[in-house]
Design a protein around this motif. Structure first.
Motif, PDB file in Angstrom:
ATOM      1  N   PRO A  74     -54.654  38.541 130.671  1.00  0.00           N
ATOM      2  CA  PRO A  74     -53.877  37.490 129.984  1.00  0.00           C
ATOM      3  C   PRO A  74     -54.710  36.292 129.528  1.00  0.00           C
ATOM      4  CG  PRO A  74     -52.742  38.227 131.967  1.00  0.00           C
ATOM      5  CD  PRO A  74     -54.095  38.870 131.985  1.00  0.00           C
ATOM      6  N   SER A  75     -55.758  35.972 130.255  1.00  0.00           N
ATOM      7  CA  SER A  75     -56.573  34.803 129.893  1.00  0.00           C
ATOM      8  C   SER A  75     -57.259  34.968 128.543  1.00  0.00           C
ATOM      9  CB  SER A  75     -57.640  34.542 130.963  1.00  0.00           C
ATOM     10  OG  SER A  75     -57.052  34.203 132.184  1.00  0.00           O
ATOM     11  N   PHE A  76     -57.427  36.221 128.120  1.00  0.00           N
ATOM     12  CA  PHE A  76     -58.152  36.487 126.880  1.00  0.00           C
ATOM     13  C   PHE A  76     -57.234  36.883 125.726  1.00  0.00           C
ATOM     14  CE2 PHE A  76     -61.108  37.992 130.354  1.00  0.00           C
ATOM     15  CZ  PHE A  76     -61.811  36.804 130.406  1.00  0.00           C
ATOM     16  N   VAL A  77     -55.930  36.708 125.923  1.00  0.00           N
ATOM     17  CA  VAL A  77     -54.955  37.055 124.887  1.00  0.00           C
ATOM     18  C   VAL A  77     -54.429  35.771 124.249  1.00  0.00           C
ATOM     19  CG1 VAL A  77     -52.750  38.174 124.396  1.00  0.00           C
ATOM     20  CG2 VAL A  77     -54.295  39.151 126.105  1.00  0.00           C
ATOM     21  N   LEU A  78     -54.336  35.775 122.933  1.00  0.00           N
ATOM     22  CA  LEU A  78     -53.858  34.604 122.195  1.00  0.00           C
ATOM     23  C   LEU A  78     -52.417  34.284 122.594  1.00  0.00           C
ATOM     24  CD1 LEU A  78     -55.282  32.840 120.054  1.00  0.00           C
ATOM     25  CD2 LEU A  78     -54.042  34.125 118.311  1.00  0.00           C
ATOM     26  N   ARG A  79     -52.177  33.019 122.978  1.00  0.00           N
ATOM     27  CA  ARG A  79     -50.838  32.598 123.395  1.00  0.00           C
ATOM     28  C   ARG A  79     -50.409  31.355 122.630  1.00  0.00           C
ATOM     29  NH1 ARG A  79     -50.474  31.687 129.638  1.00  0.00           N
ATOM     30  NH2 ARG A  79     -48.523  30.773 128.909  1.00  0.00           N
ATOM     31  N   GLU A  80     -49.109  31.169 122.600  1.00  0.00           N
ATOM     32  CA  GLU A  80     -48.547  30.018 121.895  1.00  0.00           C
ATOM     33  C   GLU A  80     -48.221  28.914 122.893  1.00  0.00           C
ATOM     34  OE1 GLU A  80     -44.616  30.128 119.773  1.00  0.00           O
ATOM     35  OE2 GLU A  80     -45.945  30.310 118.020  1.00  0.00           O
ATOM     36  N   PHE A  81     -48.690  27.711 122.602  1.00  0.00           N
ATOM     37  CA  PHE A  81     -48.452  26.565 123.473  1.00  0.00           C
ATOM     38  C   PHE A  81     -47.771  25.456 122.682  1.00  0.00           C
ATOM     39  CE2 PHE A  81     -52.008  28.748 125.437  1.00  0.00           C
ATOM     40  CZ  PHE A  81     -51.700  28.688 126.788  1.00  0.00           C
ATOM     41  N   SER A  82     -46.865  24.760 123.354  1.00  0.00           N
ATOM     42  CA  SER A  82     -46.207  23.610 122.729  1.00  0.00           C
ATOM     43  C   SER A  82     -47.095  22.383 122.872  1.00  0.00           C
ATOM     44  CB  SER A  82     -44.851  23.348 123.392  1.00  0.00           C
ATOM     45  OG  SER A  82     -43.989  24.448 123.212  1.00  0.00           O
ATOM     46  N   VAL A  83     -47.190  21.632 121.807  1.00  0.00           N
ATOM     47  CA  VAL A  83     -48.013  20.420 121.810  1.00  0.00           C
ATOM     48  C   VAL A  83     -47.196  19.273 122.386  1.00  0.00           C
ATOM     49  CG1 VAL A  83     -49.286  18.790 120.378  1.00  0.00           C
ATOM     50  CG2 VAL A  83     -49.283  21.219 119.799  1.00  0.00           C
ATOM     51  N   GLY A  84     -47.765  18.560 123.326  1.00  0.00           N
ATOM     52  CA  GLY A  84     -47.065  17.436 123.945  1.00  0.00           C
ATOM     53  C   GLY A  84     -47.158  16.169 123.117  1.00  0.00           C
ATOM     54  N   ARG A  85     -46.425  15.177 123.555  1.00  0.00           N
ATOM     55  CA  ARG A  85     -46.475  13.879 122.885  1.00  0.00           C
ATOM     56  C   ARG A  85     -47.814  13.207 123.153  1.00  0.00           C
ATOM     57  NH1 ARG A  85     -40.528  11.109 123.868  1.00  0.00           N
ATOM     58  NH2 ARG A  85     -39.303  12.733 122.817  1.00  0.00           N
ATOM     59  N   PRO A  86     -48.317  12.365 122.237  1.00  0.00           N
ATOM     60  CA  PRO A  86     -47.720  11.939 120.960  1.00  0.00           C
ATOM     61  C   PRO A  86     -48.033  12.870 119.787  1.00  0.00           C
ATOM     62  CG  PRO A  86     -49.706  10.704 121.348  1.00  0.00           C
ATOM     63  CD  PRO A  86     -49.547  11.612 122.534  1.00  0.00           C
ATOM     64  N   LEU A  87     -48.838  13.917 120.025  1.00  0.00           N
ATOM     65  CA  LEU A  87     -49.211  14.805 118.922  1.00  0.00           C
ATOM     66  C   LEU A  87     -47.995  15.506 118.328  1.00  0.00           C
ATOM     67  CD1 LEU A  87     -52.510  16.456 120.236  1.00  0.00           C
ATOM     68  CD2 LEU A  87     -52.265  14.772 118.421  1.00  0.00           C
ATOM     69  N   SER A  88     -47.023  15.834 119.175  1.00  0.00           N
ATOM     70  CA  SER A  88     -45.833  16.525 118.669  1.00  0.00           C
ATOM     71  C   SER A  88     -45.067  15.650 117.679  1.00  0.00           C
ATOM     72  CB  SER A  88     -44.926  16.923 119.836  1.00  0.00           C
ATOM     73  OG  SER A  88     -44.506  15.777 120.560  1.00  0.00           O
ATOM     74  N   ILE A  89     -45.029  14.349 117.931  1.00  0.00           N
ATOM     75  CA  ILE A  89     -44.332  13.423 117.022  1.00  0.00           C
ATOM     76  C   ILE A  89     -45.042  13.380 115.673  1.00  0.00           C
ATOM     77  CG2 ILE A  89     -43.632  11.022 116.669  1.00  0.00           C
ATOM     78  CD1 ILE A  89     -43.486  10.758 119.722  1.00  0.00           C
ATOM     79  N   ILE A  90     -46.370  13.325 115.726  1.00  0.00           N
ATOM     80  CA  ILE A  90     -47.149  13.292 114.484  1.00  0.00           C
ATOM     81  C   ILE A  90     -46.952  14.578 113.690  1.00  0.00           C
ATOM     82  CG2 ILE A  90     -49.485  13.151 113.527  1.00  0.00           C
ATOM     83  CD1 ILE A  90     -50.246  11.493 116.009  1.00  0.00           C
ATOM     84  N   LEU A  91     -46.983  15.713 114.383  1.00  0.00           N
ATOM     85  CA  LEU A  91     -46.795  16.998 113.705  1.00  0.00           C
ATOM     86  C   LEU A  91     -45.394  17.116 113.120  1.00  0.00           C
ATOM     87  CD1 LEU A  91     -48.589  19.356 116.255  1.00  0.00           C
ATOM     88  CD2 LEU A  91     -49.386  18.735 113.978  1.00  0.00           C
ATOM     89  N   ARG A  92     -44.407  16.553 113.827  1.00  0.00           N
ATOM     90  CA  ARG A  92     -43.031  16.596 113.329  1.00  0.00           C
ATOM     91  C   ARG A  92     -42.901  15.769 112.048  1.00  0.00           C
ATOM     92  NH1 ARG A  92     -40.268  14.364 117.507  1.00  0.00           N
ATOM     93  NH2 ARG A  92     -40.753  16.183 118.785  1.00  0.00           N
ATOM     94  N   LEU A  93     -43.571  14.625 112.017  1.00  0.00           N
ATOM     95  CA  LEU A  93     -43.536  13.781 110.824  1.00  0.00           C
ATOM     96  C   LEU A  93     -44.218  14.454 109.637  1.00  0.00           C
ATOM     97  CD1 LEU A  93     -44.328  10.297 112.426  1.00  0.00           C
ATOM     98  CD2 LEU A  93     -42.121  11.070 111.522  1.00  0.00           C
ATOM     99  N   LEU A  94     -45.209  15.272 109.944  1.00  0.00           N
ATOM    100  CA  LEU A  94     -45.936  15.978 108.884  1.00  0.00           C
ATOM    101  C   LEU A  94     -45.308  17.326 108.546  1.00  0.00           C
ATOM    102  CD1 LEU A  94     -49.595  15.284 110.105  1.00  0.00           C
ATOM    103  CD2 LEU A  94     -48.406  14.179 108.196  1.00  0.00           C
ATOM    104  N   ASN A  95     -44.143  17.602 109.165  1.00  0.00           N
ATOM    105  CA  ASN A  95     -43.449  18.881 108.956  1.00  0.00           C
ATOM    106  C   ASN A  95     -44.316  20.078 109.344  1.00  0.00           C
ATOM    107  OD1 ASN A  95     -41.036  17.729 107.967  1.00  0.00           O
ATOM    108  ND2 ASN A  95     -41.938  17.509 105.916  1.00  0.00           N
ATOM    109  N   LYS A  96     -45.087  19.886 110.400  1.00  0.00           N
ATOM    110  CA  LYS A  96     -45.931  20.958 110.919  1.00  0.00           C
ATOM    111  C   LYS A  96     -45.338  21.508 112.211  1.00  0.00           C
ATOM    112  CE  LYS A  96     -49.217  20.430 107.797  1.00  0.00           C
ATOM    113  NZ  LYS A  96     -49.581  21.477 106.819  1.00  0.00           N
ATOM    114  N   SER A  97     -45.725  22.713 112.540  1.00  0.00           N
ATOM    115  CA  SER A  97     -45.236  23.334 113.768  1.00  0.00           C
ATOM    116  C   SER A  97     -45.773  22.600 114.992  1.00  0.00           C
ATOM    117  CB  SER A  97     -45.667  24.802 113.820  1.00  0.00           C
ATOM    118  OG  SER A  97     -45.312  25.381 115.060  1.00  0.00           O
ATOM    119  N   GLU A  98     -44.900  22.453 115.986  1.00  0.00           N
ATOM    120  CA  GLU A  98     -45.305  21.776 117.222  1.00  0.00           C
ATOM    121  C   GLU A  98     -45.936  22.744 118.216  1.00  0.00           C
ATOM    122  OE1 GLU A  98     -42.223  19.358 118.914  1.00  0.00           O
ATOM    123  OE2 GLU A  98     -41.372  18.924 116.943  1.00  0.00           O
ATOM    124  N   LYS A  99     -46.145  23.961 117.781  1.00  0.00           N
ATOM    125  CA  LYS A  99     -46.751  24.965 118.649  1.00  0.00           C
ATOM    126  C   LYS A  99     -48.070  25.441 118.051  1.00  0.00           C
ATOM    127  CE  LYS A  99     -42.422  26.592 120.669  1.00  0.00           C
ATOM    128  NZ  LYS A  99     -41.560  27.757 120.964  1.00  0.00           N
TER     129      LYS A  99
END
Length: 211
Positions: free
Chosen positions: A75-100
């Motif tokens: 599992p450590s070597f398999v690509l996984r999806e992670f949610s970006v925490g604040r404050p980066l998630s707020i910036i990505l939301r403003l830019l209409n980018k995925s938060e993951k």
């Protein structure tokens, strides 16, 4: 990583070094220490990302064959999806980018090992320097002309190697069922029966087997 840290610390220290780091090693500077640390982490991430894309470097040894790359990748070597925490998630939301973001989990381990190699790894060299000063010797040996003995070249590597071995077996390496079974088969018959009964009761308790 240790070699990269040594080289980059020397380069940064040579060109930008002004502030002494420690009395045991008068030539080492804070500028070299910090520059080497950042460079080591970046180098580790780039190297790891490149190696993770090749089955030869991520397939378990017992599963890998030259003809067949379809191994069970840990599992450590398999690509996984992670949610970006604040404050980066707020910036990505403003830019209409995925938060993951998709990241290889092993890259987080790479950062830890890179930080250890650059921050604590050099203390192996500091310890060796203090040891040599205490005994009033310049080098541990003279095997390598101009560089001393093997211990003079591998003082940091010994500390780093020990850390990496413990870290991998603690946080990265996944237990192999076939190896566990092999170890069980080596046990005396009564201990094998005890393990069987304990496992059987556990599976019934978890609802995986009928009572």
């Amino acid at each position: 990583m240790v070699i990269c840290c040594d080289i980059m610390s020397y380069i940064f220290g040579f060109f930008f070094g002004k502030t002494p780091l420690i009395k045991l090693s008068p030539k080492k500077t804070w500028e070299g220490f910090i520059g080497g640390g950042i460079s080591t982490v970046v180098f580790g991430l780039i190297l790891s990302y490149g190696l993770l894309r090749h089955p030869f470097f991520v397939c378990p040894l017992e599963d890998y064959t030259v003809e067949n790359y379809n191994c069970t990748i840990p599992p450590s070597f398999v690509l996984r999806e992670f949610s970006v925490g604040r404050p980066l998630s707020i910036i990505l939301r403003l830019l209409n980018k995925s938060e993951k973001v998709q990241v290889y989990p092993f890259l987080f381990h790479t950062i830890v090992m890179g930080l250890f190699a650059s921050i604590l790894g050099p203390f192996g060299g500091f310890f060796a320097s203090g040891f040599k000063r205490a005994f009033k010797i310049k080098d541990f040996g003279d095997v390598i002309p101009g560089h001393g003995g093997l211990m003079d070249r591998f003082d940091c590597q010994l500390l780093m190697g020990t850390f990496v071995n413990v870290y991998i077996h603690t946080f990265i390496k996944v237990p192999n069922p076939s190896k566990l079974l092999q170890q069980i088969f080596w046990l005396p018959a009564d201990e094998q029966l005890f393990i069987f009964r304990s496992l059987h009761e556990h599976l019934i308790h978890e609802g995986l087997l009928d009572a």
